[in-house]
Design an enzyme around this catalytic site. Sequence first.
Site, PDB file in Angstrom:
ATOM      1  N   ASN A 112       0.606 -10.730  -3.426  1.00 59.88           N
ATOM      2  CA  ASN A 112       0.334 -10.373  -2.022  1.00 59.88           C
ATOM      3  C   ASN A 112      -0.568 -11.374  -1.289  1.00 59.88           C
ATOM      4  O   ASN A 112      -0.686 -11.329  -0.068  1.00 59.88           O
ATOM      5  CB  ASN A 112      -0.287  -8.972  -1.922  1.00 59.88           C
ATOM      6  CG  ASN A 112       0.700  -7.843  -2.160  1.00 59.88           C
ATOM      7  OD1 ASN A 112       0.344  -6.757  -2.618  1.00 59.88           O
ATOM      8  ND2 ASN A 112       1.972  -8.078  -1.855  1.00 59.88           N
ATOM      9  N   ASP A 136       4.562   1.634  -1.035  1.00 60.51           N
ATOM     10  CA  ASP A 136       5.370   0.674  -0.275  1.00 60.51           C
ATOM     11  C   ASP A 136       5.873   1.269   1.043  1.00 60.51           C
ATOM     12  O   ASP A 136       6.109   2.474   1.137  1.00 60.51           O
ATOM     13  CB  ASP A 136       6.569   0.254  -1.150  1.00 60.51           C
ATOM     14  CG  ASP A 136       7.222  -1.008  -0.634  1.00 60.51           C
ATOM     15  OD1 ASP A 136       6.628  -1.681   0.223  1.00 60.51           O
ATOM     16  OD2 ASP A 136       8.333  -1.311  -1.095  1.00 60.51           O
TER      17      ASP A 136
HETATM   18  C1  FPP Z   1       3.223  -2.541   0.530  1.00 57.94           C
HETATM   19  O1  FPP Z   1       3.865  -2.131   1.737  1.00 57.94           O
HETATM   20  C2  FPP Z   1       1.827  -2.164   0.621  1.00 57.94           C
HETATM   21  C3  FPP Z   1       0.783  -2.977   0.363  1.00 57.94           C
HETATM   22  C4  FPP Z   1       0.920  -4.392  -0.050  1.00 57.94           C
HETATM   23  C5  FPP Z   1      -0.610  -2.486   0.524  1.00 57.94           C
HETATM   24  C6  FPP Z   1      -0.874  -1.111  -0.052  1.00 57.94           C
HETATM   25  C7  FPP Z   1      -2.266  -0.737   0.242  1.00 57.94           C
HETATM   26  C8  FPP Z   1      -2.667   0.442   0.795  1.00 57.94           C
HETATM   27  C9  FPP Z   1      -1.739   1.539   1.132  1.00 57.94           C
HETATM   28  C10 FPP Z   1      -4.112   0.682   1.055  1.00 57.94           C
HETATM   29  C11 FPP Z   1      -4.733   1.410  -0.109  1.00 57.94           C
HETATM   30  C12 FPP Z   1      -6.158   1.648   0.145  1.00 57.94           C
HETATM   31  C13 FPP Z   1      -7.109   1.755  -0.814  1.00 57.94           C
HETATM   32  C14 FPP Z   1      -8.473   2.029  -0.369  1.00 57.94           C
HETATM   33  C15 FPP Z   1      -6.857   1.601  -2.263  1.00 57.94           C
HETATM   34  P1  FPP Z   1       4.454  -3.263   2.712  1.00 57.94           P
HETATM   35  O2  FPP Z   1       3.405  -3.648   3.663  1.00 57.94           O
HETATM   36  O3  FPP Z   1       5.022  -4.357   1.897  1.00 57.94           O
HETATM   37  O4  FPP Z   1       5.573  -2.471   3.446  1.00 57.94           O
HETATM   38  P2  FPP Z   1       6.912  -3.082   4.023  1.00 57.94           P
HETATM   39  O5  FPP Z   1       7.780  -3.398   2.829  1.00 57.94           O
HETATM   40  O6  FPP Z   1       7.451  -1.976   4.843  1.00 57.94           O
HETATM   41  O7  FPP Z   1       6.569  -4.291   4.827  1.00 57.94           O
END
Ligand code: FPP
Length: 241
Positions: A66, A18
């Site tokens: 998501n 996250d």
């Molecule tokens: C949540 O952070 C993150 C996600 C919904 C995506 C996580 C995916 C990756 C890190 C890529 C992984 C790659 C592979 C190849 C498996 P957010 O975007 O909600 O963060 P925020 O709360 O700061 O907005």
Amino acid sequence: MEMKKFEVLPRHIGFIMDGNGRWAKNQGLKRGEGHIAGAKVFKKIGEYCADLGIECVTFYAFSTENWSRPQEEVDGLMDLFIDYLIDGDSRLEENKERQMKLKFIGEREGLPQELLELIEKAERETKDYNKITVNIALNYGGRAELVHSVKAIAEKVKNGEIAIDDINEDLISQNIYTSGQPDPDIIVRPSGEYRLSNFLTWQSAYSEFWFSDILWPDFTTDDVDAVLEDYQKRHRRFGGV
Ligand code: FPP
């Protein structure tokens, strides 16, 4: 690289990746760039866990919730998963060298066809690797997983394969995506949020938790060491004394 030695290693660690969006915003970048940075960290941390000798790691990459994000962000994430899997020979070499088995947990329905085919290929190619299992939770939701399990068990009752009295905790564990794997000993959630967000709902009944303000793209192998150091001090009683 000199690796730290730990007396007790968790068998299974869960990571909630996250904070990509906030990281990107702080850098004046688009959210998608945060996910790109996060994907690099995912790879690095997975390899580090393999080198430490941890048996199983689960990364929360995309939840069933998501899909409600802007289409551009969802498409960017799907492309990232595709790019990781398409990274052909070099990824395959890495998986082989580290004996890293890849497993995707979550609903397959709704994923782009190209990604589905790559997932099946990666799972097929790595299925006999036996040092570490890397679960990628993609289109995953803990509640959806339980619905899936209840349906599978109900089907067996309906077909007369089992009786209602045969339904117990072990049977449920055998009918979820992580069947055959140890439950997560510790779940790591960076980015200053203190919730599980539908991650490994059944499996986390006795998990330890590790929270931090670090945003996922800033997460390093030193932070994994900090998690493990902390884990040494936890006294797990599983309801006993
Ligand atoms: C949540 O952070 C993150 C996600 C919904 C995506 C996580 C995916 C990756 C890190 C890529 C992984 C790659 C592979 C190849 C498996 P957010 O975007 O909600 O963060 P925020 O709360 O700061 O907005």
